[in-house]
Design an enzyme around this catalytic site. Structure first.
Site, PDB file in Angstrom:
ATOM      1  N   GLU A 147      42.633  21.747 -26.551  1.00  0.00           N
ATOM      2  CA  GLU A 147      43.137  21.646 -25.182  1.00  0.00           C
ATOM      3  C   GLU A 147      44.525  22.273 -25.106  1.00  0.00           C
ATOM      4  OE1 GLU A 147      41.966  20.316 -22.321  1.00  0.00           O
ATOM      5  OE2 GLU A 147      40.226  19.095 -22.947  1.00  0.00           O
ATOM      6  N   HIS A 185      35.372  26.379 -22.259  1.00  0.00           N
ATOM      7  CA  HIS A 185      34.580  25.287 -21.696  1.00  0.00           C
ATOM      8  C   HIS A 185      33.684  25.804 -20.565  1.00  0.00           C
ATOM      9  CE1 HIS A 185      34.677  20.733 -20.494  1.00  0.00           C
ATOM     10  NE2 HIS A 185      33.525  21.117 -20.997  1.00  0.00           N
ATOM     11  N   ASP A 195      37.440  25.918 -16.948  1.00  0.00           N
ATOM     12  CA  ASP A 195      38.558  26.091 -17.886  1.00  0.00           C
ATOM     13  C   ASP A 195      38.095  26.772 -19.177  1.00  0.00           C
ATOM     14  OD1 ASP A 195      37.221  23.478 -18.408  1.00  0.00           O
ATOM     15  OD2 ASP A 195      38.707  23.286 -20.000  1.00  0.00           O
TER      16      ASP A 195
HETATM   17 ZN   LIG Z   1      37.544  21.497 -20.531  1.00  0.00          ZN
END
Ligand SMILES: [Zn+2]
Length: 284
Positions: A147, A185, A195
């Site tokens: 992330e 993703h 994203d």
């Molecule tokens: Zn994501």
């Protein structure tokens, strides 16, 4: 009034409690993490039951159990990149350390390039959710989640991308992850996730060996290449890895990653098709 002997002792205890406060901001959290890891890995220590031992359990299929010593632990084979859609690293870490959210990732990388690892690479983090890439329908089991602290409508910082590339280098080498298996993703969850955003520098990653990029000669106005007449763009998306059950959504994810133009327009221009054809030749 404090006696002379008591003062140094008090000072020491104040210093100790201060350092334990800073050191132990996540002490309880990390203790709970260790307990969960111990529970999760317990399953590895179990030896399979035989039909004789568990006659009523229909899931027990062994007539006999004989252990082998020729094995190792299964390893990740994909990396999935996300943006957090949150405002700070602290906010993301909070989201990933409270149980009610049921989301996590192996690594979080802040805007200043700080890398925070939250889970052993061998454990299954909950970052991918529903989706697929090629025939893989459980990316949480096969991938490492990364992330990036980014709100989704801003550029990623150079320091953040530099740190990301360092992390990817280590993961690629350590687990022998193929170049094609570094995805976003949105790639695995078309129509559901967007994203990392169109601001994410996939070309820079491809140049460093993580994912493929098209030959940018295609963008030049005098480029004369053409796609074959029988070229089927939706088949090409499927062969690259996209789930094409909703073709418009697959095209949106493709545009988000590669062309970064007219993302919400489900039509592919001739230029988009040339880019897709070039990528198809690399990914197939
Ligand atoms: Zn994501």
């Amino acid at each position: 009034m404090i006696s002379k002997g008591l003062l140094p002792a008090l000072l020491i205890s104040v210093v100790l409690s201060f350092s334990s406060c800073t050191r132990d901001a996540y002490y309880q959290n990390n203790k709970a993490h260790q307990k969960k890891v111990a529970e999760a890995t317990q399953v590895l220590l179990e030896t399979p039951k035989t039909k004789l031992e568990s006659p009523n359990d229909t899931l027990v299929i062994n007539d006999q159990w004989i252990g082998t010593t020729n094995f190792s632990i299964r390893k990740p084979n994909f990396v999935v990149i996300h943006h957090t859609a949150q405002e700070s690293l602290d906010q993301t870490i909070r989201t990933f350390t409270v149980t009610r959210t049921s989301v996590s990732s192996h690594y979080v990388i802040s805007r200043d390039g700080t890398v925070v690892q939250m889970l052993n690479d061998y454990l299954r983090s909950w970052h991918a959710g529903r989706g697929s890439w090629g025939n893989d329908t459980d990316l949480n089991s096969s991938s490492i989640g990364i992330e990036l602290d980014n709100n989704g409508s801003e550029y990623f910082t150079d320091k953040q991308i530099e740190s990301l590339i360092q992390v990817l280098k280590v993961l690629k080498e350590k687990y022998n992850i193929p170049t094609a298996n570094f995805i976003g993703h949105a790639d695995l969850a078309p129509g559901r996730k967007v994203d990392p955003s169109e601001y994410f520098p996939w070309k820079k990653l491809a140049d460093a060996g993580f994912g493929y990029w098209y030959d940018e000669k295609i963008l030049q106005p005098d480029y004369e290449g053409k796609v074959p007449v029988n070229f089927n763009p939706i088949d090409a998306l499927r062969i690259i890895g996209y789930n094409i059950s909703d073709p418009a959504a697959a095209i949106q994810s493709f545009k988000l990653h590669f062309t970064k133009r007219e993302i919400n327009n489900p039509e592919l221009t001739d230029l988009d098709k040339m880019i897709l054809y070039d990528l198809y030749l690399k990914y197939r």
